[in-house]
Design a protein around this motif. Sequence first.
Motif, PDB file in Angstrom:
ATOM      1  N   ALA A 464       0.830  -1.207   0.000  1.00 15.45           N
ATOM      2  CA  ALA A 464       0.000   0.000   0.000  1.00 15.45           C
ATOM      3  C   ALA A 464       0.865   1.258   0.000  1.00 15.45           C
ATOM      4  O   ALA A 464       0.593   2.225  -0.742  1.00 15.45           O
ATOM      5  CB  ALA A 464      -0.928  -0.014   1.218  1.00 15.45           C
ATOM      6  N   LYS A 465       1.911   1.279   0.808  1.00 17.56           N
ATOM      7  CA  LYS A 465       2.792   2.450   0.845  1.00 17.56           C
ATOM      8  C   LYS A 465       3.543   2.618  -0.475  1.00 17.56           C
ATOM      9  O   LYS A 465       3.673   3.733  -0.999  1.00 17.56           O
ATOM     10  CB  LYS A 465       3.776   2.305   2.000  1.00 17.56           C
ATOM     11  CG  LYS A 465       3.128   2.375   3.374  1.00 17.56           C
ATOM     12  CD  LYS A 465       4.165   2.211   4.465  1.00 17.56           C
ATOM     13  CE  LYS A 465       3.513   2.266   5.844  1.00 17.56           C
ATOM     14  NZ  LYS A 465       4.509   2.079   6.928  1.00 17.56           N
ATOM     15  N   ALA A 466       4.071   1.495  -1.020  1.00 17.21           N
ATOM     16  CA  ALA A 466       4.828   1.579  -2.272  1.00 17.21           C
ATOM     17  C   ALA A 466       3.934   2.006  -3.425  1.00 17.21           C
ATOM     18  O   ALA A 466       4.340   2.812  -4.289  1.00 17.21           O
ATOM     19  CB  ALA A 466       5.484   0.224  -2.563  1.00 17.21           C
ATOM     20  N   ASN A 467       2.713   1.486  -3.493  1.00 26.53           N
ATOM     21  CA  ASN A 467       1.790   1.871  -4.564  1.00 26.53           C
ATOM     22  C   ASN A 467       1.437   3.352  -4.492  1.00 26.53           C
ATOM     23  O   ASN A 467       1.332   4.045  -5.524  1.00 26.53           O
ATOM     24  CB  ASN A 467       0.519   1.021  -4.492  1.00 26.53           C
ATOM     25  CG  ASN A 467       0.763  -0.421  -4.912  1.00 26.53           C
ATOM     26  OD1 ASN A 467       1.819  -0.744  -5.465  1.00 26.53           O
ATOM     27  ND2 ASN A 467      -0.206  -1.284  -4.650  1.00 26.53           N
ATOM     28  N   ALA A 468       1.237   3.833  -3.261  1.00 26.84           N
ATOM     29  CA  ALA A 468       0.914   5.253  -3.108  1.00 26.84           C
ATOM     30  C   ALA A 468       2.066   6.123  -3.591  1.00 26.84           C
ATOM     31  O   ALA A 468       1.860   7.157  -4.255  1.00 26.84           O
ATOM     32  CB  ALA A 468       0.582   5.545  -1.644  1.00 26.84           C
ATOM     33  N   GLN A 469       3.299   5.733  -3.275  1.00 23.69           N
ATOM     34  CA  GLN A 469       4.458   6.503  -3.721  1.00 23.69           C
ATOM     35  C   GLN A 469       4.622   6.438  -5.240  1.00 23.69           C
ATOM     36  O   GLN A 469       4.948   7.438  -5.892  1.00 23.69           O
ATOM     37  CB  GLN A 469       5.715   5.959  -3.038  1.00 23.69           C
ATOM     38  CG  GLN A 469       6.965   6.778  -3.299  1.00 23.69           C
ATOM     39  CD  GLN A 469       6.816   8.199  -2.760  1.00 23.69           C
ATOM     40  OE1 GLN A 469       6.354   8.401  -1.640  1.00 23.69           O
ATOM     41  NE2 GLN A 469       7.188   9.177  -3.565  1.00 23.69           N
ATOM     42  N   SER A 509       9.327  -2.249  -4.857  1.00 25.75           N
ATOM     43  CA  SER A 509       8.486  -3.289  -4.257  1.00 25.75           C
ATOM     44  C   SER A 509       7.008  -3.087  -4.555  1.00 25.75           C
ATOM     45  O   SER A 509       6.178  -3.833  -4.052  1.00 25.75           O
ATOM     46  CB  SER A 509       8.694  -3.307  -2.738  1.00 25.75           C
ATOM     47  OG  SER A 509       8.350  -2.050  -2.175  1.00 25.75           O
ATOM     48  N   SER A 510       6.680  -2.088  -5.382  1.00 32.40           N
ATOM     49  CA  SER A 510       5.288  -1.802  -5.684  1.00 32.40           C
ATOM     50  C   SER A 510       4.762  -2.745  -6.753  1.00 32.40           C
ATOM     51  O   SER A 510       5.415  -2.965  -7.785  1.00 32.40           O
ATOM     52  CB  SER A 510       5.144  -0.352  -6.142  1.00 32.40           C
ATOM     53  OG  SER A 510       3.863  -0.114  -6.659  1.00 32.40           O
ATOM     54  N   SER A 511       3.598  -3.307  -6.509  1.00 31.66           N
ATOM     55  CA  SER A 511       2.961  -4.154  -7.520  1.00 31.66           C
ATOM     56  C   SER A 511       2.566  -3.327  -8.741  1.00 31.66           C
ATOM     57  O   SER A 511       2.628  -3.805  -9.883  1.00 31.66           O
ATOM     58  CB  SER A 511       1.729  -4.842  -6.927  1.00 31.66           C
ATOM     59  OG  SER A 511       0.805  -3.885  -6.443  1.00 31.66           O
ATOM     60  N   LEU A 512       2.197  -2.081  -8.533  1.00 34.44           N
ATOM     61  CA  LEU A 512       1.853  -1.214  -9.663  1.00 34.44           C
ATOM     62  C   LEU A 512       3.083  -0.934 -10.526  1.00 34.44           C
ATOM     63  O   LEU A 512       2.981  -0.856 -11.756  1.00 34.44           O
ATOM     64  CB  LEU A 512       1.259   0.107  -9.151  1.00 34.44           C
ATOM     65  CG  LEU A 512      -0.054  -0.005  -8.375  1.00 34.44           C
ATOM     66  CD1 LEU A 512      -0.551   1.391  -8.019  1.00 34.44           C
ATOM     67  CD2 LEU A 512      -1.096  -0.767  -9.154  1.00 34.44           C
ATOM     68  N   TYR A 513       4.249  -0.772  -9.896  1.00 34.20           N
ATOM     69  CA  TYR A 513       5.446  -0.537 -10.687  1.00 34.20           C
ATOM     70  C   TYR A 513       5.796  -1.763 -11.523  1.00 34.20           C
ATOM     71  O   TYR A 513       6.250  -1.626 -12.673  1.00 34.20           O
ATOM     72  CB  TYR A 513       6.616  -0.184  -9.777  1.00 34.20           C
ATOM     73  CG  TYR A 513       7.918  -0.082 -10.546  1.00 34.20           C
ATOM     74  CD1 TYR A 513       8.179   1.022 -11.350  1.00 34.20           C
ATOM     75  CD2 TYR A 513       8.855  -1.116 -10.503  1.00 34.20           C
ATOM     76  CE1 TYR A 513       9.354   1.104 -12.082  1.00 34.20           C
ATOM     77  CE2 TYR A 513      10.027  -1.037 -11.234  1.00 34.20           C
ATOM     78  CZ  TYR A 513      10.274   0.075 -12.018  1.00 34.20           C
ATOM     79  OH  TYR A 513      11.425   0.147 -12.763  1.00 34.20           O
ATOM     80  N   ARG A 514       5.621  -2.959 -10.964  1.00 37.82           N
ATOM     81  CA  ARG A 514       5.941  -4.154 -11.737  1.00 37.82           C
ATOM     82  C   ARG A 514       5.027  -4.268 -12.957  1.00 37.82           C
ATOM     83  O   ARG A 514       5.464  -4.674 -14.038  1.00 37.82           O
ATOM     84  CB  ARG A 514       5.833  -5.392 -10.837  1.00 37.82           C
ATOM     85  CG  ARG A 514       6.952  -5.501  -9.811  1.00 37.82           C
ATOM     86  CD  ARG A 514       6.951  -6.848  -9.113  1.00 37.82           C
ATOM     87  NE  ARG A 514       5.804  -6.988  -8.221  1.00 37.82           N
ATOM     88  CZ  ARG A 514       5.819  -6.651  -6.934  1.00 37.82           C
ATOM     89  NH1 ARG A 514       6.918  -6.124  -6.394  1.00 37.82           N
ATOM     90  NH2 ARG A 514       4.756  -6.818  -6.179  1.00 37.82           N
ATOM     91  N   ILE A 515       3.781  -3.906 -12.800  1.00 39.48           N
ATOM     92  CA  ILE A 515       2.876  -3.911 -13.957  1.00 39.48           C
ATOM     93  C   ILE A 515       3.253  -2.796 -14.928  1.00 39.48           C
ATOM     94  O   ILE A 515       3.250  -2.971 -16.162  1.00 39.48           O
ATOM     95  CB  ILE A 515       1.420  -3.755 -13.478  1.00 39.48           C
ATOM     96  CG1 ILE A 515       1.006  -4.989 -12.661  1.00 39.48           C
ATOM     97  CG2 ILE A 515       0.472  -3.571 -14.660  1.00 39.48           C
ATOM     98  CD1 ILE A 515      -0.347  -4.892 -12.036  1.00 39.48           C
TER      99      ILE A 515
END
Length: 673
Positions: A464-469, A509-515
């Motif tokens: 959640a924190k990584a996705n927000a960033q 570590s963001s799932s959004l970044y990996r996508i």
Amino acid sequence: MTMGWSEMRRLRRSGGRVLSGLLLGAIATMTLSVSPAKAWWNDEWQLRKKVTVDTSASGANITDPVGTTPVLMRLHVGNFRFTSAKDDGSDLRFVAGDDKTPLKHHVEKYDSLLGEALVWVAVPNVQPGAKADIWLYYGNKKAIATSDAKGTYDPDTLLVYHFNERGTPSLDSSVWANNAQSVGQPAEGALIGNGLRLDGRTGLTLPASSSLAQAAGGTFSWSAWIKPAALQPNAALYSRRDGANALVIGLDNGAPFAEVTNAGTAQRSGAAAPVAPNSWHHLAVVAANGQVTVYLDGAVYASLNAALPALNTVALIGADTPSAGVSPVAAATTPSATTQPEAPAASAADGGAAAAPAPAEAAPAAAVAAMAGFAGDIDELQIGKAARSAGFIKFASIGQGPDQAKLISFSVDEETASWLSGYFAVILKSVTLDGWVVIGILLIMAVISWVVMFDRASYLNKQAKANAQFMKGFREIAHDLTMMDRGDADEVSTLGGRLGEADAKMMKSSSLYRIYHIGAAEIRHRFAQYGTSTPVLSATSIAAIRAALDSGVVKEMQRLNRMMVVLTIAISGGPFLGLLGTVVGVMITFAAIAASGDVNVNAIAPGIAAALVATVAGLGVAIPALFGYNYLISRIKDLTSDIQVFVDEFVTKMAEFYSADRPDPQQHRIAAE
């Protein structure tokens, strides 16, 4: 609108974290605050139990005043854990219902091997028609004996014989030390421990002490438990004669009586239904205000209008002595036919108050033959100088007799340390091997489920924190969707220095970044085909990139849901394993009872309670897993929604930046000039 949904999702996540924190805090508070209902009188004693004295209508139904009285506590294996107390019972303590005031007590009998004990406790101010609680403490191996027989009885009690002695005179348990002057024959297994066996010939001699001296017209109380061996005419239980004065308590063919002789004139109480031989009965005689009342088994049996004479001689138990100068039944309410065959009865009109004329041969100066001695057993003899109330007599009759359960009840034991060393410790000691096997499996499941919940919660919070960033940087992209990606999945662009190294590191570590990396790699791959900085993506290419993004979404959802199946197994399998352990434990318990033939609640209850521990263990695994699973699933749904929204946003921007029909920036510049 996008910012609005983001704010709502952040509020939901923060609310979930607050709720989970409150839940964990509440559970921790309840766990740490487990303590007994009341403060303990002394923490050095490990065990206590509540003893209820019930004089209400639901109990002994005593309506007359009682006052301060000794209470007999019968302890046995059914209501007392002898293995947890000292072998001599010296750690027994009795405390009033306020759990602060110690009560005087003394031990008449304590046998830890046979599991039997008789303890007398002084209970102050017993109220009629009410319930009073007493706390029994035990389980202190360092305790010293505080048994105080003389402090158990009030000063108005002049003599108390328990008849526990063997080969020695009976000892007085009251403060007056009126010990017997002769040795009696013990009766094994009397009503209250041992008793005294009387053969009808030899009596037990009581001292002629100053404390036992009877003043003329004074008050007097006498009580004992009796068990006649047969129906005897004029059998003396208690006899005290001083010249022409006397007081005799006895049975005439099973009918209790009290006979008072004043200056040679004898008066006897009336007779009613006789007592049956070979059965225990409580007999009491109270004299006060010119009236003598006979009580049988706590109820008024007969009465006599007579004042006690002055008596200063020795008294006999179970025997009588002849007296000189006594008119044989001068004024008996109910004359005895066996002793007075020629004496006319008193008229009914005057209630027997008029003296019958004495025969010439029975002149006042002639000696009257002694009555026969009582044959049978006697127990718990008490003599007092105060006139005991009817409530006091009834309390003693019920509290010391076979109907004691109406008056005295014992609760379950309580532990001083915590519930883990109290009832639960007793239950765990009864768990069988099969139960421990099931509990062990459930314990392993519980540990694994807790590890999974902690791991998933940490991972989801990090996501959640990584996705927000990441979304904060992604929304700053104006024309090139690949500007945050350096071509390596482990390398994140800092957007021209606008993002710090720590923020860029968090994005990895963001799932959004990996996508996003998947989409950026697909776009860069297609850029290389055109060899130009302004490529055009066809609808087919955009659809292909969307498919690649969807595959990344599936992989990220698998990461989010990893190990969640462990929680579902714990939720559904834990109770069933616990039920299996309970069923097997109950089967073993009933099989053991059938083999031993001992069918009682004390034999069944521990096994059943131990079998239920497996079910409790199963629920202990399932309930936390259920709460954790529901909480984690809600967090996973939030992150999954964020991923879906991001994919839609990425595809929209990709179509906007790289579609064939997008406006040419150069043409817009020329038109503007």
